[in-house]
Design a protein around this motif. Structure first.
Motif, short mmCIF file in Angstrom:
data_model
loop_
_atom_site.label_atom_id
_atom_site.label_comp_id
_atom_site.label_asym_id
_atom_site.label_seq_id
_atom_site.Cartn_x
_atom_site.Cartn_y
_atom_site.Cartn_z
N PRO A 126 0.80 -1.24 0.00
CA PRO A 126 0.00 0.00 0.00
C PRO A 126 0.82 1.28 0.00
CG PRO A 126 -0.98 -1.61 1.47
CD PRO A 126 0.32 -2.20 1.02
N HIS A 127 1.93 1.31 0.77
CA HIS A 127 2.71 2.55 0.83
C HIS A 127 3.48 2.80 -0.46
CE1 HIS A 127 5.94 -0.36 1.75
NE2 HIS A 127 6.78 0.59 1.36
N LEU A 128 3.69 1.74 -1.26
CA LEU A 128 4.47 1.86 -2.49
C LEU A 128 3.62 2.26 -3.69
CD1 LEU A 128 7.20 1.51 -3.96
CD2 LEU A 128 6.66 -0.92 -4.21
N LYS A 129 2.35 1.86 -3.69
CA LYS A 129 1.48 2.10 -4.84
C LYS A 129 1.48 3.56 -5.31
CE LYS A 129 -1.76 -1.67 -3.80
NZ LYS A 129 -1.52 -2.55 -4.97
N PRO A 130 1.23 4.53 -4.42
CA PRO A 130 1.19 5.92 -4.90
C PRO A 130 2.54 6.42 -5.41
CG PRO A 130 1.07 5.86 -2.50
CD PRO A 130 0.91 4.44 -2.98
N ILE A 131 3.62 5.87 -4.91
CA ILE A 131 4.95 6.26 -5.38
C ILE A 131 5.16 5.76 -6.81
CG2 ILE A 131 7.43 6.10 -4.96
CD1 ILE A 131 6.78 5.69 -2.00
N LEU A 132 4.68 4.55 -7.08
CA LEU A 132 4.78 4.01 -8.43
C LEU A 132 3.96 4.85 -9.41
CD1 LEU A 132 4.43 0.16 -7.73
CD2 LEU A 132 6.52 1.52 -7.97
N VAL A 133 2.75 5.21 -9.02
CA VAL A 133 1.92 6.05 -9.89
C VAL A 133 2.62 7.38 -10.15
CG1 VAL A 133 -0.29 7.26 -10.10
CG2 VAL A 133 -0.21 4.96 -9.11
N ALA A 134 3.19 7.96 -9.11
CA ALA A 134 3.89 9.24 -9.27
C ALA A 134 5.09 9.11 -10.20
CB ALA A 134 4.34 9.76 -7.90
N ASP A 194 4.86 21.67 4.51
CA ASP A 194 6.21 21.18 4.78
C ASP A 194 6.24 19.69 5.13
OD1 ASP A 194 4.92 21.45 7.21
OD2 ASP A 194 6.67 22.21 8.28
N GLU A 195 5.12 18.99 5.04
CA GLU A 195 5.08 17.57 5.33
C GLU A 195 5.36 16.76 4.07
OE1 GLU A 195 1.35 16.55 7.07
OE2 GLU A 195 1.72 17.65 8.93
N ARG A 196 6.03 15.62 4.24
CA ARG A 196 6.34 14.76 3.12
C ARG A 196 5.06 14.15 2.53
NH1 ARG A 196 11.62 12.59 2.83
NH2 ARG A 196 13.08 14.22 3.47
N VAL A 197 5.05 14.00 1.24
CA VAL A 197 3.90 13.41 0.57
C VAL A 197 3.83 11.91 0.83
CG1 VAL A 197 2.85 12.92 -1.69
CG2 VAL A 197 3.87 15.17 -1.24
N PHE A 198 4.96 11.24 0.73
CA PHE A 198 4.98 9.79 0.85
C PHE A 198 5.57 9.39 2.21
CE2 PHE A 198 5.51 10.68 -3.75
CZ PHE A 198 4.24 10.24 -4.14
N GLU A 199 4.74 8.80 3.03
CA GLU A 199 5.13 8.43 4.39
C GLU A 199 4.81 6.96 4.66
OE1 GLU A 199 2.95 11.07 6.93
OE2 GLU A 199 4.47 12.67 6.76
N TYR A 200 5.41 6.48 5.74
CA TYR A 200 5.11 5.13 6.23
C TYR A 200 5.11 5.20 7.75
CZ TYR A 200 5.33 0.07 6.91
OH TYR A 200 5.06 -1.23 7.27
N ASN A 201 3.98 4.86 8.33
CA ASN A 201 3.81 4.96 9.78
C ASN A 201 4.12 6.37 10.29
OD1 ASN A 201 3.03 2.28 10.03
ND2 ASN A 201 5.11 1.55 10.47
N GLY A 202 3.68 7.36 9.53
CA GLY A 202 3.82 8.74 9.97
C GLY A 202 5.18 9.36 9.74
N ARG A 203 6.09 8.64 9.11
CA ARG A 203 7.43 9.19 8.87
C ARG A 203 7.73 9.16 7.37
NH1 ARG A 203 11.78 6.73 12.97
NH2 ARG A 203 12.89 8.54 12.11
N GLY A 204 8.46 10.18 6.90
CA GLY A 204 8.82 10.24 5.49
C GLY A 204 9.67 9.07 5.07
N LEU A 205 9.37 8.49 3.94
CA LEU A 205 10.13 7.35 3.43
C LEU A 205 11.49 7.79 2.91
CD1 LEU A 205 7.22 5.59 1.56
CD2 LEU A 205 8.69 4.45 3.23
N PHE A 212 10.03 -2.49 -3.52
CA PHE A 212 9.97 -2.46 -4.98
C PHE A 212 10.39 -3.81 -5.56
CE2 PHE A 212 11.67 -1.65 -9.23
CZ PHE A 212 10.62 -0.95 -9.80
N LYS A 213 11.43 -4.40 -5.02
CA LYS A 213 11.88 -5.70 -5.51
C LYS A 213 10.81 -6.76 -5.29
CE LYS A 213 16.93 -5.28 -5.22
NZ LYS A 213 18.17 -5.83 -4.61
N ARG A 214 10.16 -6.72 -4.12
CA ARG A 214 9.09 -7.69 -3.84
C ARG A 214 7.95 -7.52 -4.83
NH1 ARG A 214 10.33 -6.57 1.63
NH2 ARG A 214 8.63 -5.03 1.73
N ALA A 215 7.59 -6.28 -5.10
CA ALA A 215 6.49 -6.01 -6.04
C ALA A 215 6.84 -6.53 -7.44
CB ALA A 215 6.19 -4.52 -6.09
N CYS A 216 8.08 -6.35 -7.86
CA CYS A 216 8.50 -6.84 -9.17
C CYS A 216 8.41 -8.36 -9.24
CB CYS A 216 9.93 -6.38 -9.48
SG CYS A 216 10.07 -4.62 -9.89
N ARG A 217 8.85 -9.04 -8.17
CA ARG A 217 8.78 -10.50 -8.16
C ARG A 217 7.33 -10.97 -8.23
NH1 ARG A 217 12.98 -10.15 -4.18
NH2 ARG A 217 11.44 -10.40 -2.53
#
Length: 293
Positions: A126-134, A194-205, A212-217
Motif C-alpha cells: 500500500p505505501h508503495l502504490k502511490p509512489i509508483l503512480v507518481a 512542509d510535510e512529506r507526501v509519501f510516508e510510512y507509519n507517519g514518517r517520510g520514506l 519495490f523488488k518484492r512487487a517486481c517479483r
C-alpha cells in the motif's frame, strides 16, 4: 594518521556517508564501492594509480563482468577521487583521468507496457502504490519523489514542482499532474506544506528498495526492471502518445536534447501501426460520407 595516509577503505566510508545525502542512488554507489574495496581497499589512497586501477579492471574482465558495469564502477571510483581531492585526502590529479572507458552499445531502453505497469501497481504494498503512480506519471527520480512535500503539489494549477535541492541538475522543474495522479494524491489526504507526501507509519520514506523488488517479483517482472524504469516508461509513453521531445526535455530536466532523443525509439508494434500514415495523401472524406446510412 595524516590525511594523506588514509586507505581507500577508510575514505570510502566517509565518501558513502556523503553520497547518501547528496546522490539519488546511494545503493548503487555502495554496491560499486564494495567491489572497488575488494580489489583496492587495503591500499593507501595516494598509492593507487592507473596501474593499480587497470589491474582491478583486468580482474573484473576475467571474472566475466560486463564492460558497461566496469565503466559504472570506474565512474564511482572517479567520483571518490574527485571528492577526496576536494577534502585534501589526495594531492591529485585524479588517476581515473588516465583510464580509458570501454565503448558501450546503447542497447534498448527498458520501459513498461501498460499491462506490466498495472501488474506492478497491483502487486505493490500500500505505501508503495502511490509512489509508483507518481513515478510513471511524472518521470521523477526516486530521490526526487521521496523528497516531495505537499507544498510542491499545486492542485489548482495542476503542477508538481521538483525543488532544485532535490534534482540531479540542481534546477527546479515542473511537470503537469495527470488526472490519475491527482486522484492518487488526494486519496493520501494532503497535509501541511512542509510535510512529506509519501510516508510510512507517519514518517517520510527514505527508501523503497526492498518493497519495490518484492512487487517486481510478485508481478512477474524480470531483474531488468528497476525503479528508474518508471522514468523510462514515462518518457517512452509520452513519445508514443505523440508528445513533443522539447516539452519532454523540460519535464525530465535534461540539459541537452541528446539525452531526450534516447526516447525517440518506439516499440515494434507502434512502428508497425504507423503503416496507416504511409503513402500519398488520401482525399479527405466529406462529412456526409462519414455518417451512417
Amino acid at each position: 594518521m595524516g590525511v594523506l595516509s588514509r586507505s581507500l577503505e577508510d575514505v570510502a566510508v566517509e565518501f558513502l556517508a556523503h553520497q547518501r545525502i547528496y546522490t539519488e542512488d546511494p545503493e548503487t554507489t555502495e554496491s560499486n564501492l564494495r567491489i572497488i574495496k575488494r580489489h583496492l581497499g587495503s591500499r593507501l589512497l595516494v598509492d593507487i594509480g592507473p596501474r593499480e586501477i587497470e589491474g582491478m579492471i583486468a580482474a573484473r574482465i576475467q571474472e566475466g563482468v560486463a564492460k558497461a558495469t566496469i565503466n559504472r564502477q570506474g565512474a564511482t571510483l572517479s567520483k571518490l577521487f574527485a571528492w577526496s581531492i576536494e577534502r585534501g585526502y589526495h594531492p591529485g590529479p585524479n588517476p581515473m583521468r588516465q583510464i580509458k572507458k570501454f565503448r558501450e552499445n546503447p542497447g534498448r531502453i527498458r520501459y513498461l507496457t501498460g499491462e506490466e505497469a498495472s501488474r506492478l501497481i497491483l502487486a505493490a504494498a500500500p505505501h508503495l502504490k502511490p509512489i509508483l503512480v507518481a513515478g510513471l506519471h511524472t518521470g521523477g527520480r526516486l530521490n526526487e519523489l521521496l523528497s516531495l512535500k505537499w507544498g510542491d503539489i499545486d492542485f489548482d494549477r495542476g503542477i508538481v514542482s521538483f525543488r532544485r535541492e532535490t534534482t540531479k541538475s540542481r534546477k527546479e522543474r515542473q511537470v503537469p499532474v495527470s488526472p490519475e495522479l491527482t486522484a492518487t494524491l488526494r486519496r493520501l489526504r494532503p497535509g501541511a506544506p512542509d510535510e512529506r507526501v509519501f510516508e510510512y507509519n507517519g514518517r517520510g520514506l527514505v527508501s523503497v528498495r526492498s518493497s519495490f523488488k518484492r512487487a517486481c517479483r510478485k508481478a512477474g517482472l524480470g531483474r531488468d526492471v528497476v525503479f528508474h524504469t518508471l522514468r523510462h516508461s514515462f518518457a517512452s509513453w509520452f513519445v508514443m502518445n505523440g508528445g513533443d521531445p522539447y516539452r519532454l526535455q523540460k519535464y525530465l530536466g535534461h540539459s541537452t536534447m541528446t539525452l531526450t532523443q534516447r526516447y525517440s525509439h518506439l516499440s515494434p508494434e507502434f512502428i508497425r501501426d504507423g503503416v496507416q500514415f504511409i503513402g500519398p495523401p488520401q482525399p479527405v472524406r466529406r462529412a456526409q460520407d462519414q455518417e451512417p446510412t
